[in-house]
Design an enzyme around this catalytic site. Structure first.
Site, mmCIF file in Angstrom:
data_model
loop_
_atom_site.group_PDB
_atom_site.id
_atom_site.type_symbol
_atom_site.label_atom_id
_atom_site.label_comp_id
_atom_site.label_asym_id
_atom_site.label_seq_id
_atom_site.Cartn_x
_atom_site.Cartn_y
_atom_site.Cartn_z
ATOM 1 N N PHE A 113 35.058 33.876 52.631
ATOM 2 C CA PHE A 113 35.052 32.335 52.759
ATOM 3 C C PHE A 113 35.312 31.792 54.182
ATOM 4 C CE2 PHE A 113 36.871 28.389 51.308
ATOM 5 C CZ PHE A 113 36.068 27.819 50.495
ATOM 6 N N ASP A 184 41.858 39.282 49.783
ATOM 7 C CA ASP A 184 41.787 37.933 49.275
ATOM 8 C C ASP A 184 41.269 38.024 47.941
ATOM 9 O OD1 ASP A 184 41.296 35.131 48.578
ATOM 10 O OD2 ASP A 184 41.093 34.557 50.745
ATOM 11 N N TYR A 209 43.858 28.151 41.082
ATOM 12 C CA TYR A 209 42.998 27.276 40.289
ATOM 13 C C TYR A 209 41.433 27.637 40.009
ATOM 14 C CZ TYR A 209 41.473 26.779 45.307
ATOM 15 O OH TYR A 209 41.357 27.035 46.581
ATOM 16 N N LYS A 210 41.259 28.910 40.374
ATOM 17 C CA LYS A 210 39.877 29.521 39.872
ATOM 18 C C LYS A 210 40.110 30.051 38.515
ATOM 19 C CE LYS A 210 38.412 29.284 44.408
ATOM 20 N NZ LYS A 210 38.291 30.242 45.806
ATOM 21 N N ARG A 356 24.928 29.329 41.540
ATOM 22 C CA ARG A 356 25.910 30.075 41.517
ATOM 23 C C ARG A 356 26.457 29.750 39.817
ATOM 24 N NH1 ARG A 356 31.712 30.206 44.719
ATOM 25 N NH2 ARG A 356 31.890 28.153 43.769
#
Ligand SMILES: *Cc1c(COP(=O)(O)O)cnc(C)c1O
Length: 397
Positions: A113, A184, A209-210, A356
């Site tokens: 990312f 990560d 938060y994912k 996605r």
């Protein structure tokens, strides 16, 4: 046995919506509303400043960290919560580099990312010590681990393709070359089975938060292997990482262990929704979750390939090499995703052409997947995406 009907019922999802974007922002746990209201009314409202002691606000970062530790296969007492993931990447990287002062290379991959790479670039400039960020193709990371590498900075599950690295193997290779590892777990925590301790990972970071459903902007977490926790000198030496914050000493002395990676005041209100979200995880067996994720993603791939010939799978077909998301490439991916959202299937789009879809077993079941396939097939077969109203790009894609 994990009762997935029960975990599904623990979330609020708008009627008729199939939410395949829990990999980007998890949905609202029903209990979060009361938890946040309780923190506002009974803690902040009634206790005011005494809430730091009486409501235990000050201890939350470690307590919540311990609950996440179970989900990521880390020993308890070695995970702390706070700040954002980008900040935690910076802290882990600065700590790792200081442990390998003579090595120049930070090794990452082009599937990482961008924020992780940007944080590395910023830190390299700040340190001004000839450090170098080497970004290679995801498949080639193993080949580039050598004696020049100080640390590998790898996102275990690729945010675009869902490709999953082999943590055990890469960590072992890094150690054999004398390098450290930072994992990560942004797209792994709550999505796949993890064994940080068994893999002997040195550092790990992730967001909540994912897949963990803590709510927009809920704080990140960091893990440091026990053997390093007392040896690292925090680059962000905030007062709450001090061994005695309320001595108000003019000089910084790091707290022992993972506490030294705390920086400043914890986000108490965000912590309330995160804690409510983690209550759901207390009854979840991670191996069962992983199996269900594999079943759902396999079902989705088969169904889409059978009905949507224009979509090209870009996620690994072998579930062992895949996280809990499935991505398809399509030239008009942005408009197609807008059309899917309009038809009740919410995924997202990642440039240049990736549609996605995230599969979060806590609240997605086989019936949802079947319906999602039907609706996506309707969009694709009817070319519903080919409509000017789906072309305009919003700021968040
Ligand atoms: C989501 C994500 C981030 C986001 O970082 P924030 O600081 O929380 O905005 C960073 N890295 C990875 C790999 C991600 O997937």
């Amino acid at each position: 046995m994990t009762d997935f009907a029960k975990t599904k019922a623990a979330f609020t999802i708008p009627d008729g919506m199939i939410y395949l974007d829990g990999n980007s922002l998890g949905p609202l746990p029903r209990a979060a509303r009361d938890a946040v209201t309780n923190t506002l009314q009974n803690e902040w409202g009634e206790m005011l400043i005494t809430g730091w002691n009486r409501a235990g606000w000050m201890d939350q970062p470690k307590q919540v960290g311990d609950r996440i530790a179970r989900i990521i296969g880390a020993p308890s007492g070695h995970v702390v919560v706070g700040d954002t993931l980008s900040i935690k990447v910076y802290q882990a990287l600065a700590s790792a580099l200081a442990l390998r002062p003579d090595r120049k290379v930070i090794l990452s991959d082009s599937g990482n990312f961008p924020s992780d790479l940007y944080m590395a670039q910023g830190l390299i400039e700040t340190l001004n010590a000839g450090r170098e960020l080497k970004v290679v193709a995801p498949e080639e990371v193993a080949d580039h681990i050598d004696e020049t590498v100080a640390v590998t900075l790898i996102t275990e599950v690729d945010y675009r393709t869902g490709r999953r690295h082999n943590m055990a193997d890469l960590t072992q290779r890094a150690h054999a070359a004398g390098a450290l590892t930072i994992w990560d777990l942004a797209h792994s925590a709550g999505a796949v089975d993890l064994d940080l301790a068994g893999c002997q990972a040195d550092f790990a970071v992730g967001c909540t938060y994912k897949y963990l459903n803590g709510g927009p902007g809920s704080p990140a977490f960091i893990y440091v292997a026990p053997q390093y926790a007392n040896n690292i000198r925090p680059a962000l030496a905030g007062w709450l990482g001090h061994r005695a914050p309320f001595d108000f000493d003019l000089d910084y002395h790091a707290a022992s262990g993972i506490d030294r990676l705390r920086v400043g005041t914890p986000p108490v209100i965000a912590m309330a929704s995160l804690s409510a979200a983690l209550d759901i995880w207390d009854n979840v067996d991670i191996a069962a979750l992983r199996q269900r994720s594999i079943d759902l993603t396999d079902q989705f791939i088969q169904g889409i390939e059978a009905t949507c010939p224009d979509l090209t799978l870009v996620s690994p077909r072998d579930p062992q090499h895949r996280g809990s998301q499935v991505s398809f490439a399509f030239e008009h991916g942005y408009s197609a995703m807008q059309a899917c959202i309009d038809h009740g299937v919410v995924g997202d789009f990642r440039a240049p052409n990736i549609m996605r879809f995230g599969f979060t077993p806590l609240f997605i079941d086989a019936g949802d997947v079947e319906q999602a396939i039907e609706r996506i097939a309707g969009v694709m077969q009817g070319r519903l995406w080919d409509n000017p109203k789906y072309q305009t790009r919003a700021a968040v894609t």
